[in-house]
Design an enzyme around this catalytic site. Structure first.
Site, PDB file in Angstrom:
ATOM      1  N   VAL A  11       0.837  -1.206   0.000  1.00  0.00           N
ATOM      2  CA  VAL A  11       0.000   0.000   0.000  1.00  0.00           C
ATOM      3  C   VAL A  11       0.867   1.249   0.000  1.00  0.00           C
ATOM      4  O   VAL A  11       0.679   2.157  -0.814  1.00  0.00           O
ATOM      5  CB  VAL A  11      -0.957  -0.021   1.220  1.00  0.00           C
ATOM      6  CG1 VAL A  11      -1.683   1.298   1.352  1.00  0.00           C
ATOM      7  CG2 VAL A  11      -1.952  -1.156   1.086  1.00  0.00           C
ATOM      8  N   LYS A  35      16.813  -1.408   4.019  1.00  0.00           N
ATOM      9  CA  LYS A  35      15.670  -1.339   3.085  1.00  0.00           C
ATOM     10  C   LYS A  35      15.569   0.057   2.480  1.00  0.00           C
ATOM     11  O   LYS A  35      15.298   0.214   1.285  1.00  0.00           O
ATOM     12  CB  LYS A  35      14.367  -1.705   3.801  1.00  0.00           C
ATOM     13  CG  LYS A  35      14.280  -3.189   4.126  1.00  0.00           C
ATOM     14  CD  LYS A  35      12.916  -3.555   4.673  1.00  0.00           C
ATOM     15  CE  LYS A  35      12.863  -5.048   4.988  1.00  0.00           C
ATOM     16  NZ  LYS A  35      11.623  -5.419   5.666  1.00  0.00           N
ATOM     17  N   GLU A 152      -7.472   1.734   1.471  1.00  0.00           N
ATOM     18  CA  GLU A 152      -6.882   1.430   0.165  1.00  0.00           C
ATOM     19  C   GLU A 152      -7.460   0.103  -0.331  1.00  0.00           C
ATOM     20  O   GLU A 152      -7.607  -0.828   0.441  1.00  0.00           O
ATOM     21  CB  GLU A 152      -5.363   1.320   0.385  1.00  0.00           C
ATOM     22  CG  GLU A 152      -4.575   0.953  -0.815  1.00  0.00           C
ATOM     23  CD  GLU A 152      -4.891   1.834  -1.988  1.00  0.00           C
ATOM     24  OE1 GLU A 152      -4.667   3.052  -1.894  1.00  0.00           O
ATOM     25  OE2 GLU A 152      -5.379   1.309  -3.017  1.00  0.00           O
ATOM     26  N   PHE A 153      -7.796   0.031  -1.612  1.00  0.00           N
ATOM     27  CA  PHE A 153      -8.447  -1.179  -2.137  1.00  0.00           C
ATOM     28  C   PHE A 153      -7.605  -1.896  -3.191  1.00  0.00           C
ATOM     29  O   PHE A 153      -8.117  -2.712  -3.935  1.00  0.00           O
ATOM     30  CB  PHE A 153      -9.821  -0.823  -2.715  1.00  0.00           C
ATOM     31  CG  PHE A 153     -10.731  -0.179  -1.712  1.00  0.00           C
ATOM     32  CD1 PHE A 153     -11.456  -0.961  -0.814  1.00  0.00           C
ATOM     33  CD2 PHE A 153     -10.842   1.198  -1.616  1.00  0.00           C
ATOM     34  CE1 PHE A 153     -12.293  -0.376   0.135  1.00  0.00           C
ATOM     35  CE2 PHE A 153     -11.672   1.796  -0.675  1.00  0.00           C
ATOM     36  CZ  PHE A 153     -12.395   1.004   0.214  1.00  0.00           C
ATOM     37  N   LEU A 154      -6.316  -1.545  -3.276  1.00  0.00           N
ATOM     38  CA  LEU A 154      -5.519  -2.141  -4.360  1.00  0.00           C
ATOM     39  C   LEU A 154      -5.301  -3.633  -4.132  1.00  0.00           C
ATOM     40  O   LEU A 154      -5.231  -4.108  -3.005  1.00  0.00           O
ATOM     41  CB  LEU A 154      -4.188  -1.405  -4.525  1.00  0.00           C
ATOM     42  CG  LEU A 154      -3.135  -1.435  -3.424  1.00  0.00           C
ATOM     43  CD1 LEU A 154      -2.282  -2.688  -3.489  1.00  0.00           C
ATOM     44  CD2 LEU A 154      -2.253  -0.212  -3.560  1.00  0.00           C
ATOM     45  N   GLU A 156      -2.774  -6.891  -4.879  1.00  0.00           N
ATOM     46  CA  GLU A 156      -1.407  -7.188  -5.253  1.00  0.00           C
ATOM     47  C   GLU A 156      -1.415  -7.728  -6.672  1.00  0.00           C
ATOM     48  O   GLU A 156      -2.337  -8.426  -7.072  1.00  0.00           O
ATOM     49  CB  GLU A 156      -0.814  -8.237  -4.311  1.00  0.00           C
ATOM     50  CG  GLU A 156      -0.537  -7.673  -2.944  1.00  0.00           C
ATOM     51  CD  GLU A 156       0.035  -8.707  -1.990  1.00  0.00           C
ATOM     52  OE1 GLU A 156       0.657  -9.669  -2.450  1.00  0.00           O
ATOM     53  OE2 GLU A 156      -0.165  -8.531  -0.787  1.00  0.00           O
ATOM     54  N   ASN A 209     -13.714  -6.349   1.767  1.00  0.00           N
ATOM     55  CA  ASN A 209     -12.900  -7.564   1.736  1.00  0.00           C
ATOM     56  C   ASN A 209     -13.699  -8.779   2.197  1.00  0.00           C
ATOM     57  O   ASN A 209     -13.535  -9.879   1.661  1.00  0.00           O
ATOM     58  CB  ASN A 209     -11.639  -7.387   2.593  1.00  0.00           C
ATOM     59  CG  ASN A 209     -10.529  -6.723   1.799  1.00  0.00           C
ATOM     60  OD1 ASN A 209     -10.684  -6.459   0.612  1.00  0.00           O
ATOM     61  ND2 ASN A 209      -9.420  -6.443   2.440  1.00  0.00           N
ATOM     62  N   GLY A 258      -6.044 -16.718  -0.134  1.00  0.00           N
ATOM     63  CA  GLY A 258      -4.938 -16.483   0.806  1.00  0.00           C
ATOM     64  C   GLY A 258      -4.568 -15.022   0.734  1.00  0.00           C
ATOM     65  O   GLY A 258      -5.390 -14.180   0.360  1.00  0.00           O
ATOM     66  N   CYS A 261      -4.615 -10.040   3.128  1.00  0.00           N
ATOM     67  CA  CYS A 261      -5.817  -9.265   3.456  1.00  0.00           C
ATOM     68  C   CYS A 261      -7.031 -10.106   3.830  1.00  0.00           C
ATOM     69  O   CYS A 261      -7.534  -9.994   4.949  1.00  0.00           O
ATOM     70  CB  CYS A 261      -6.157  -8.334   2.296  1.00  0.00           C
ATOM     71  SG  CYS A 261      -4.884  -7.082   2.078  1.00  0.00           S
TER      72      CYS A 261
HETATM   73  C1  UDX Z   1      -7.638  -8.080  -1.813  1.00  0.00           C
HETATM   74  C2  UDX Z   1      -8.748  -7.162  -2.367  1.00  0.00           C
HETATM   75  O1  UDX Z   1      -9.146  -7.649  -3.653  1.00  0.00           O
HETATM   76  C3  UDX Z   1      -8.265  -5.711  -2.443  1.00  0.00           C
HETATM   77  O2  UDX Z   1      -9.313  -4.878  -2.872  1.00  0.00           O
HETATM   78  C4  UDX Z   1      -7.779  -5.291  -1.056  1.00  0.00           C
HETATM   79  O3  UDX Z   1      -7.248  -3.982  -1.075  1.00  0.00           O
HETATM   80  C5  UDX Z   1      -6.718  -6.245  -0.544  1.00  0.00           C
HETATM   81  O4  UDX Z   1      -7.220  -7.591  -0.549  1.00  0.00           O
HETATM   82  P1  UDX Z   1      -5.425  -9.204  -2.797  1.00  0.00           P
HETATM   83  O5  UDX Z   1      -5.322  -9.884  -1.475  1.00  0.00           O
HETATM   84  O6  UDX Z   1      -4.226  -8.547  -3.367  1.00  0.00           O
HETATM   85  O7  UDX Z   1      -6.555  -8.055  -2.746  1.00  0.00           O
HETATM   86  O8  UDX Z   1      -5.882 -10.299  -3.867  1.00  0.00           O
HETATM   87  P2  UDX Z   1      -7.225 -10.740  -4.606  1.00  0.00           P
HETATM   88  O9  UDX Z   1      -7.023 -10.594  -6.052  1.00  0.00           O
HETATM   89  O10 UDX Z   1      -8.404 -10.097  -4.033  1.00  0.00           O
HETATM   90  O11 UDX Z   1      -7.249 -12.304  -4.278  1.00  0.00           O
HETATM   91  C6  UDX Z   1      -7.272 -12.784  -2.936  1.00  0.00           C
HETATM   92  C7  UDX Z   1      -7.303 -14.286  -2.906  1.00  0.00           C
HETATM   93  O12 UDX Z   1      -8.546 -14.781  -3.363  1.00  0.00           O
HETATM   94  C8  UDX Z   1      -6.258 -14.974  -3.783  1.00  0.00           C
HETATM   95  O13 UDX Z   1      -5.702 -16.071  -3.071  1.00  0.00           O
HETATM   96  C9  UDX Z   1      -7.039 -15.464  -4.985  1.00  0.00           C
HETATM   97  O14 UDX Z   1      -6.464 -16.587  -5.601  1.00  0.00           O
HETATM   98  C10 UDX Z   1      -8.355 -15.801  -4.328  1.00  0.00           C
HETATM   99  N1  UDX Z   1      -9.514 -15.788  -5.253  1.00  0.00           N
HETATM  100  C11 UDX Z   1      -9.884 -14.615  -5.856  1.00  0.00           C
HETATM  101  C12 UDX Z   1     -10.257 -16.945  -5.449  1.00  0.00           C
HETATM  102  O15 UDX Z   1      -9.938 -18.007  -4.890  1.00  0.00           O
HETATM  103  N2  UDX Z   1     -11.362 -16.871  -6.262  1.00  0.00           N
HETATM  104  C13 UDX Z   1     -11.748 -15.728  -6.867  1.00  0.00           C
HETATM  105  O16 UDX Z   1     -12.782 -15.747  -7.565  1.00  0.00           O
HETATM  106  C14 UDX Z   1     -10.994 -14.567  -6.681  1.00  0.00           C
END
Ligand code: UDX
Length: 433
Positions: A11, A35, A152-154, A156, A209, A258, A261
């Protein structure tokens, strides 16, 4: 505008690079000298597509500065963002020690007549009020502050895109002056601007989330029905998703979610709910089903591999990242090693992090082909594009037996049948030869 960001994780660093790219003067504060040196030299420390280039560009333009010192950064800044981690405690509660400590450091170094302190770390409802109290107790006399929650909603792997083209920007504050400054900073981002109070802003992040995690667990729950009673989960969910009220996105079944978040935030919302006396069984079920999805996948490996040498493709919690925090791979690798399997692994980015946990207990392969060679079965844990475009004929020829257990449903069963594979995916009829 001059701003400071405390913390340089996903973030913090992504936000810093994006705000610098909009033309702002951005200071990033860290606490580990090695770092900060690497960051100054253009090394983002994490793998995030496009981040290195944006970091180098803005360092070169002299808009992005990295420091260990609060005074030089905070004293010049109109807005100071807190983006440090809020890891889960044993009981699921978010650990806020770092956030409060940073709040104290910021307060002591305030010099401007008015500064906005905005928390981007994911914190339970009520935390920003506590931050405000800490700031007021520690700030010099004569300086004014306002707190704002700016979650923040980004994601990874697509952090830059998600920041530049955010669906929404949430700003929670009681101070109109703070809201105006934050609106000015976020002006280049076209997404919907949601202006609200502190508690609502804090809850929006956890609600977002948790509902996404719930969708994934719901998809996995339906996949269990399909596996037990017959049916094809993809067809079921496609048809469900055609209903515009429901939609199909974020309902991909498989080995479960996983990352840093979803697992942490669902638990933290549960923990807050328990404190508030709210029935949190919906959240608890979301977490339980996620764990069941991992165990269901592990049981398939044990039941169908027919031997003790397994190739594992994909270790990161999702594609386009090297992050393995709370990744399904960790539980599954531990279980396979405990049961005496020889495990050949491949992931294009995550080896560095995996080696820190598993050391030489795993056999590290330079590509998916090497990981498949001589294996009784391949288990797919991450849906990297590389696996979708692989030469499956070649894979079949180098494996001991052509068995694939797919935790991300990346291949079509009818294609696998034609190619001569035994193929177990999630919530779909198994392919046997
Ligand atoms: C998430 C939120 O999407 C984001 O908005 C927030 O800011 C941070 O948490 P992130 O953890 O980076 O983002 O990944 P994301 O793309 O959301 O995927 C999370 C997990 O869900 C991954 O392990 C992914 O493989 C899994 N997933 C996602 C599924 O198993 N099925 C899906 O349909 C979508």
């Amino acid at each position: 505008m001059t701003i400071t960001i405390v913390g340089h994780g996903y973030v913090g660093l992504v936000s810093a690079c994006c705000f610098a790219d909009f033309g702002n003067e951005v200071y990033v504060i860290g606490h580990t000298p090695s770092k900060i040196e690497r960051l100054k030299n253009g090394d983002p420390l994490i793998y995030e597509p496009g981040l290195k280039e944006l970091l180098e560009k803005n360092i070169k333009a002299n808009r992005l500065h990295f420091t260990l010192e609060y005074p030089e950064a905070v004293s010049k800044s109109e807005i100071v963002f807190i983006t440090v981690g809020t890891p889960p405690k044993e009981n699921g509660e978010a650990d806020l020690e770092m956030v409060f400590d940073v709040g104290k450091q910021i307060a002591k170094n305030l010099k401007k007549k008015f500064t906005v302190i905005s928390c981007k770390s994911t914190v339970p409802v009520g935390t920003n009020k506590q931050i405000e109290k800490i700031l007021n107790e520690n700030r010099p006399v004569g300086v004014e502050i306002a707190v704002a929650s700016c979650p923040e909603f980004l994601r990874e792997g697509s952090g830059l895109h998600d920041t530049f083209f955010a669906d929404r920007v949430v700003i929670g504050s009681y101070s109109q002056k703070a809201i105006n400054l934050l609106l000015e900073l976020h002006e280049p981002i076209t997404g919907k601007k949601v202006i609200t109070d502190l508690a609502s802003a804090e809850l929006i992040k956890y609600a977002s989330n948790s509902v996404l995690a719930m969708k994934i667990s719901f998809a996995n729950l339906i996949s269990f029905y399909c596996e037990k009673a017959g049916g094809d989960v993809e067809t079921v969910l496609d048809a469900v998703g055609f209903d515009k009220r429901i939609g199909r996105v974020f309902m991909d079944p498989g080995v479960g979610y996983g990352g840093s978040c979803f697992p942490k935030d669902v638990r933290a919302l549960t923990s807050t709910g328990n404190l508030l006396g709210i029935n949190t069984s919906l959240l608890q079920a979301t977490e339980d089903i996620n764990q069941e999805a991992r165990m269901n996948f592990l049981n398939k490996i044990i039941k169908y591999s027919g031997g003790k040498t397994i190739g594992v493709w994909g270790l990161a919690f999702k594609p386009n990242t090297d992050d393995i925090r709370f990744a399904p791979s960790i539980d599954i690798l531990h279980a396979l090693l405990d049961k005496g399997y020889a495990v050949k692994v491949y992931d294009q980015e995550a080896f560095g992090n995996v080696k820190k946990i598993f050391g030489d207990k795993l056999i590290y392969s330079k590509d998916p082909y090497e990981a498949a060679t001589g294996c009784d079965a391949i288990a797919i844990l991450t849906d990297w594009n590389e696996f979708k475009h692989i030469d499956l004929d070649k894979i079949k020829s180098i494996m001991k037996k052509p068995v694939i257990i797919d935790g991300r449903n990346i291949y079509l069963p009818e294609v696998m049948k034609k190619l001569g594979f035994t193929y177990y995916s999630t919530g779909r009829v198994p392919v046997t030869q």
